[in-house]
Design an enzyme around this catalytic site. Structure first.
Site, short mmCIF file in Angstrom:
data_model
loop_
_atom_site.label_atom_id
_atom_site.label_comp_id
_atom_site.label_asym_id
_atom_site.label_seq_id
_atom_site.Cartn_x
_atom_site.Cartn_y
_atom_site.Cartn_z
N HIS A 165 -1.94 -5.41 1.27
CA HIS A 165 -3.22 -6.09 1.11
C HIS A 165 -2.97 -7.59 0.47
O HIS A 165 -2.07 -7.88 -0.09
CB HIS A 165 -3.93 -5.40 0.11
N TYR A 215 -12.09 -1.70 -4.15
CA TYR A 215 -12.40 -1.97 -2.46
C TYR A 215 -14.25 -1.95 -2.64
O TYR A 215 -14.89 -1.64 -1.64
CB TYR A 215 -12.11 -1.11 -1.60
N ASN A 269 -1.88 -0.23 7.02
CA ASN A 269 -1.35 -1.44 7.55
C ASN A 269 -0.37 -2.14 6.35
O ASN A 269 -0.32 -3.52 6.48
CB ASN A 269 -2.49 -2.33 8.09
N GLU A 283 -9.69 -9.43 -8.16
CA GLU A 283 -8.71 -8.57 -7.73
C GLU A 283 -7.53 -8.61 -8.71
O GLU A 283 -6.81 -7.65 -9.18
CB GLU A 283 -8.04 -8.68 -6.09
N THR A 335 -5.85 -7.72 10.33
CA THR A 335 -5.69 -6.42 9.83
C THR A 335 -5.62 -5.24 10.71
O THR A 335 -4.85 -4.25 10.39
CB THR A 335 -7.41 -6.01 9.59
N LYS A 395 0.71 -1.33 0.03
CA LYS A 395 0.04 0.03 0.00
C LYS A 395 0.51 1.26 0.02
O LYS A 395 2.10 1.26 0.23
CB LYS A 395 -0.86 0.07 1.11
N ARG A 431 2.26 -6.84 9.48
CA ARG A 431 1.54 -5.47 10.04
C ARG A 431 2.11 -5.19 11.45
O ARG A 431 1.93 -4.10 11.90
CB ARG A 431 0.09 -6.06 9.81
N ARG A 490 -1.76 -14.41 4.07
CA ARG A 490 -2.47 -13.78 5.08
C ARG A 490 -1.78 -13.96 6.41
O ARG A 490 -1.74 -12.90 7.23
CB ARG A 490 -3.89 -14.16 4.97
N PHE A 514 -15.38 3.32 6.83
CA PHE A 514 -13.99 3.68 6.58
C PHE A 514 -13.67 3.53 5.12
O PHE A 514 -12.54 3.88 4.59
CB PHE A 514 -12.98 2.65 7.39
P1 IDP Z 1 -7.85 -6.83 5.23
O1 IDP Z 1 -6.94 -5.81 4.51
O2 IDP Z 1 -7.08 -7.66 6.22
O3 IDP Z 1 -8.22 -8.02 4.34
P2 IDP Z 1 -10.54 -5.79 5.37
O4 IDP Z 1 -11.44 -6.11 6.27
O5 IDP Z 1 -10.76 -6.27 4.09
O6 IDP Z 1 -9.10 -6.12 5.83
O7 IDP Z 1 -10.30 -4.19 5.18
C1 IDP Z 1 -9.77 -3.71 4.18
C2 IDP Z 1 -9.02 -2.62 4.57
O8 IDP Z 1 -9.58 -1.53 5.07
C3 IDP Z 1 -7.73 -2.89 5.50
O9 IDP Z 1 -6.77 -3.59 5.29
C4 IDP Z 1 -7.65 -1.71 6.18
O10 IDP Z 1 -6.67 -0.80 5.22
C5 IDP Z 1 -8.88 -1.15 6.22
N1 IDP Z 1 -9.74 -1.26 7.24
C6 IDP Z 1 -10.34 -2.35 7.88
N2 IDP Z 1 -11.05 -2.02 8.95
C7 IDP Z 1 -10.90 -0.89 9.11
C8 IDP Z 1 -11.34 0.15 10.29
O11 IDP Z 1 -12.16 -0.31 10.97
N3 IDP Z 1 -11.11 1.39 10.10
C9 IDP Z 1 -10.21 2.07 9.26
N4 IDP Z 1 -9.72 1.28 8.16
C10 IDP Z 1 -10.04 0.06 8.12
MG MG Z 2 -9.81 -7.95 2.73
#
Ligand code: IDP
Ligand code: MG
Length: 138
Positions: free
Chosen positions: A115, A49, A112, A126, A91, A9, A102, A85, A57
């Site tokens: 992805h 997304y 973080n 994707e 996350t 990212k 992370r 993962r 968010f």
């Molecule tokens: P992932 O990247 O671990 O699969 P997802 O739930 O798919 O997590 O969320 C996509 C991205 O959205 C996360 O990697 C993070 O950058 C952001 N994100 C997820 N949850 C939150 C939140 O509660 N607040 C702000 N950003 C979030």
């Molecule tokens: Mg995800």
């Protein structure tokens, strides 16, 4: 054989962590089948997304993902989706296991570093979002 879409990212790229993420992939014998740098527009980040469009968010996340270049990669191998993962960590970096990308580098639940696809179905969408079939080396 499975494929996953990985993204370093904008925070990972701007903080000089491209090499570190790739080093961890190589160290764990994860094959990189395609790679490119992309600077997404807001609309492109929204499309990527789309599954999260109802989440609170979404606006902030798509601003962040279009704030600078990213490195997109296709990873290939047996169980590469859960394997990658696991390398990424949870996350929320505060809940990520020690030694994960992370846990080591994220500064924020949003910023973080990486992805990774979460299922073969999302991986197919994707990968197709960023790469055509000629760009993925099997
Ligand atoms: P992932 O990247 O671990 O699969 P997802 O739930 O798919 O997590 O969320 C996509 C991205 O959205 C996360 O990697 C993070 O950058 C952001 N994100 C997820 N949850 C939150 C939140 O509660 N607040 C702000 N950003 C979030
Ligand atoms: Mg995800």
């Amino acid at each position: 054989m499975e494929r996953s879409l990985s993204i370093i990212k904008p925070d990972g790229v701007s903080r000089g962590l491209i090499g570190e993420v790739i080093r961890r992939l190589e160290k764990n014998n994860i094959k990189i089948a395609a790679m490119k740098m992309i600077y997404m527009t807001k609309a492109q980040a929204q499309g990527f997304y789309d599954v999260h469009k109802e989440r609170p968010f979404f606006a902030s996340l798509t601003d962040f993902m279009s704030s600078g270049p990213v490195v997109a990669m296709v990873l290939e191998g047996e169980n590469v989706i859960p394997k990658y993962r696991e390398l990424m960590g949870a996350t929320n970096y505060k809940e990520a296991a020690p030694g994960t990308i992370r846990a080591d580098f994220a500064t924020d639940i949003e910023k973080n570093i990486v992805h990774g696809s979460d299922s073969p179905q999302t991986a197919a969408f994707e990968i197709g979002y960023f790469f055509n079939s000629f760009e993925v080396i099997s």
